[in-house]
Motif scaffolding. Structure first.
Motif, mmCIF file in Angstrom:
data_model
loop_
_atom_site.group_PDB
_atom_site.id
_atom_site.type_symbol
_atom_site.label_atom_id
_atom_site.label_comp_id
_atom_site.label_asym_id
_atom_site.label_seq_id
_atom_site.Cartn_x
_atom_site.Cartn_y
_atom_site.Cartn_z
ATOM 1 N N ASP A 46 -33.883 28.177 -25.323
ATOM 2 C CA ASP A 46 -34.652 29.348 -24.901
ATOM 3 C C ASP A 46 -33.664 30.455 -24.541
ATOM 4 N N LEU A 47 -33.174 31.174 -25.542
ATOM 5 C CA LEU A 47 -32.173 32.201 -25.282
ATOM 6 C C LEU A 47 -32.734 33.358 -24.470
ATOM 7 N N LEU A 48 -34.018 33.619 -24.586
ATOM 8 C CA LEU A 48 -34.617 34.666 -23.763
ATOM 9 C C LEU A 48 -34.544 34.279 -22.290
ATOM 10 N N GLY A 49 -34.959 33.052 -21.977
ATOM 11 C CA GLY A 49 -34.895 32.588 -20.597
ATOM 12 C C GLY A 49 -33.473 32.553 -20.072
ATOM 13 N N THR A 50 -32.540 32.127 -20.930
ATOM 14 C CA THR A 50 -31.133 32.096 -20.542
ATOM 15 C C THR A 50 -30.636 33.484 -20.177
ATOM 16 N N GLN A 51 -30.977 34.471 -20.993
ATOM 17 C CA GLN A 51 -30.522 35.832 -20.717
ATOM 18 C C GLN A 51 -31.150 36.386 -19.442
ATOM 19 N N LYS A 52 -32.369 35.994 -19.167
ATOM 20 C CA LYS A 52 -33.022 36.421 -17.922
ATOM 21 C C LYS A 52 -32.228 35.930 -16.717
ATOM 22 N N VAL A 53 -31.791 34.670 -16.764
ATOM 23 C CA VAL A 53 -31.031 34.112 -15.645
ATOM 24 C C VAL A 53 -29.635 34.724 -15.575
ATOM 25 N N LEU A 54 -28.998 34.881 -16.728
ATOM 26 C CA LEU A 54 -27.667 35.483 -16.742
ATOM 27 C C LEU A 54 -27.681 36.891 -16.153
ATOM 28 N N ALA A 55 -28.742 37.640 -16.412
ATOM 29 C CA ALA A 55 -28.826 39.019 -15.935
ATOM 30 C C ALA A 55 -29.034 39.106 -14.432
ATOM 31 N N ARG A 56 -29.543 38.041 -13.830
ATOM 32 C CA ARG A 56 -29.938 38.130 -12.416
ATOM 33 C C ARG A 56 -29.159 37.204 -11.493
ATOM 34 N N THR A 57 -28.217 36.431 -12.050
ATOM 35 C CA THR A 57 -27.440 35.508 -11.221
ATOM 36 C C THR A 57 -25.980 35.526 -11.655
ATOM 37 N N GLU A 58 -25.168 34.800 -10.908
ATOM 38 C CA GLU A 58 -23.768 34.587 -11.281
ATOM 39 C C GLU A 58 -23.550 33.172 -11.811
ATOM 40 N N LEU A 59 -24.605 32.478 -12.199
ATOM 41 C CA LEU A 59 -24.462 31.133 -12.737
ATOM 42 C C LEU A 59 -23.646 31.151 -14.024
ATOM 43 N N VAL A 118 -24.848 25.925 -15.240
ATOM 44 C CA VAL A 118 -25.962 25.305 -15.967
ATOM 45 C C VAL A 118 -25.420 24.754 -17.284
ATOM 46 N N LYS A 119 -25.814 23.526 -17.600
ATOM 47 C CA LYS A 119 -25.669 23.030 -18.971
ATOM 48 C C LYS A 119 -27.030 23.247 -19.624
ATOM 49 N N ASP A 120 -27.051 24.120 -20.619
ATOM 50 C CA ASP A 120 -28.302 24.633 -21.174
ATOM 51 C C ASP A 120 -28.618 23.961 -22.505
ATOM 52 N N CYS A 121 -29.649 23.135 -22.481
ATOM 53 C CA CYS A 121 -30.158 22.513 -23.709
ATOM 54 C C CYS A 121 -31.655 22.786 -23.837
ATOM 55 N N ALA A 122 -32.091 23.945 -23.368
ATOM 56 C CA ALA A 122 -33.515 24.270 -23.364
ATOM 57 C C ALA A 122 -33.970 25.003 -24.616
ATOM 58 N N PRO A 139 -19.171 21.422 -6.335
ATOM 59 C CA PRO A 139 -20.004 22.364 -7.093
ATOM 60 C C PRO A 139 -20.852 21.621 -8.118
ATOM 61 N N ILE A 140 -22.016 22.176 -8.392
ATOM 62 C CA ILE A 140 -23.010 21.502 -9.229
ATOM 63 C C ILE A 140 -23.344 22.346 -10.449
ATOM 64 N N ALA A 141 -23.438 21.665 -11.592
ATOM 65 C CA ALA A 141 -24.015 22.237 -12.806
ATOM 66 C C ALA A 141 -25.384 21.612 -13.020
ATOM 67 N N LEU A 142 -26.410 22.429 -13.055
ATOM 68 C CA LEU A 142 -27.751 21.953 -13.370
ATOM 69 C C LEU A 142 -27.829 21.638 -14.855
ATOM 70 N N TYR A 143 -28.514 20.567 -15.201
ATOM 71 C CA TYR A 143 -28.605 20.134 -16.599
ATOM 72 C C TYR A 143 -30.052 20.269 -17.035
ATOM 73 N N ASP A 144 -30.306 21.297 -17.852
ATOM 74 C CA ASP A 144 -31.667 21.613 -18.293
ATOM 75 C C ASP A 144 -31.852 21.134 -19.725
ATOM 76 N N ILE A 145 -32.522 19.985 -19.880
ATOM 77 C CA ILE A 145 -32.710 19.394 -21.202
ATOM 78 C C ILE A 145 -34.127 18.826 -21.285
ATOM 79 N N TYR A 198 -23.183 27.067 -19.737
ATOM 80 C CA TYR A 198 -22.513 26.299 -20.789
ATOM 81 C C TYR A 198 -23.581 25.783 -21.745
ATOM 82 N N THR A 199 -23.460 26.095 -23.008
ATOM 83 C CA THR A 199 -24.407 25.520 -23.942
ATOM 84 C C THR A 199 -24.092 24.041 -24.156
ATOM 85 N N GLY A 200 -25.154 23.249 -24.214
ATOM 86 C CA GLY A 200 -25.012 21.853 -24.584
ATOM 87 C C GLY A 200 -25.431 21.608 -26.019
#
Length: 301
Positions: free
Chosen positions: A175-188, A169-173, A138-144, A191-193
């Motif tokens: 962008d809480l708005l973008g994060t919530q958009k993905v959370l609402a539409r996926t099962e990813l 996802v390891k989220d270092c972007a 399994p993979i965690a995408l790292y967005d930094i 994890y905050t970085g």
């Protein structure tokens, strides 16, 4: 109580972005890595992320990365997840590292956006899909994007979530708005970085954190999640706020977190060793300030 849609996060909730200990001569210190990994798990870490940003992945060799995974896997056994950072600027090299990490015993992969070449989103998506197709882990995408120069855009995340092995996802972007958009539409599993977002991420449905500051205070960071998940949001907020001075000194004073973490760990008598060039060690005054902030943080009620 939890607001997360992910009742069983793939790598646990409380993860540490572990440093890579070196000897004073600059060689990989596997015994130090074993000691540090054992301490982190004993103090509450569900998982350890190796060879990420904090782990100095740009300056460790492929052989060192594999040896580190093997040593930590042997040490923690099934007590914690072992996630191997394998991302590079080269898709082919990243696939090679992914396959080696799988052989070495990793439970998952952390794959950063290709850096420097600034690929468009179509190429970013193809990069991640090729790695996910090549490995069984399994993979965690790292967005930094602050380090790579390229964002994994929310729409790209949503498409990548369709792949069965892209799970987190390891989220270092920042962008809480973008994060919530993905959370609402996926099962990813998110994890905050960013250590200052531990509580915020959990509150909007994230799974937990991959923390640099947890190298020095693993139990105190886990307590934030534990308080929130038990329903005591006021206590969770108090604990998050209590961490702010140490987070600021370690992560927001112009020095990389690897430098401040190794300086503080060394002062505390824990495995760390020097950083590798081009990084330079923290000065004495910086270390003294870190120690003072650490003592106040861990000593507070």
């Amino acid at each position: 109580m939890t607001t997360s849609a992910h009742s069983t996060p793939p790598f646990g909730r409380a993860l540490c972005a572990m440093i890579t200990p070196f000897t004073e001569e600059g060689a990989l210190d596997l015994e130090g890595a074993r000691l540090l990994a054992d301490r982190l798990v004993a103090e509450g870490c569900d998982g350890l992320v190796l060879s990420g940003t904090t782990g100095e992945s740009p300056t460790t060799t492929d052989a060192e990365k594999s040896a580190l995974v093997r040593a930590v896997r042997e040490t923690v056994g099934d007590r914690a997840a072992v996630v191997a950072g394998v991302g590079t600027a080269d898709t082919r090299h990243t696939v090679e590292l992914a396959l080696e990490a799988e052989k070495a015993g990793a439970d998952g992969l952390l794959v950063v956006t290709p850096y420097y070449s600034r690929p468009p989103q179509e190429a970013v998506e193809a990069h991640f899909r090729e790695i996910a197709d090549a490995s069984g882990l399994p993979i965690a995408l790292y967005d930094i994007p602050g380090r790579t120069g390229t964002r994994i855009e929310p729409d790209t995340m949503i498409r990548l979530a369709e792949h069965p092995r892209i799970v987190a996802v390891k989220d270092c972007a920042y962008d809480l708005l973008g994060t919530q958009k993905v959370l609402a539409r996926t099962e990813l599993a998110y994890y905050t970085g960013c250590d200052e977002y531990v509580l915020a991420m959990r509150a909007i449905g994230g799974s937990g954190y991959i923390s640099t500051v947890a190298n020095v205070a693993p139990r105190q960071f886990r307590a934030i999640l534990d308080a929130f998940d038990s329903g005591d949001t006021a206590e969770a907020a108090r604990l998050q706020q209590r961490a702010v001075p140490l987070i600021e000194l370690m992560m927001s004073t112009g020095l990389p977190g690897t430098v401040t973490t190794k300086g503080l760990l060394g002062a505390l008598g824990l495995p760390a060793g020097p950083v590798r060039s081009p990084l330079r060690p923290a000065g004495r005054g910086t270390v003294d300030g870190l120690v003072a902030a650490y003592e106040e943080f861990v000593g507070a009620g």
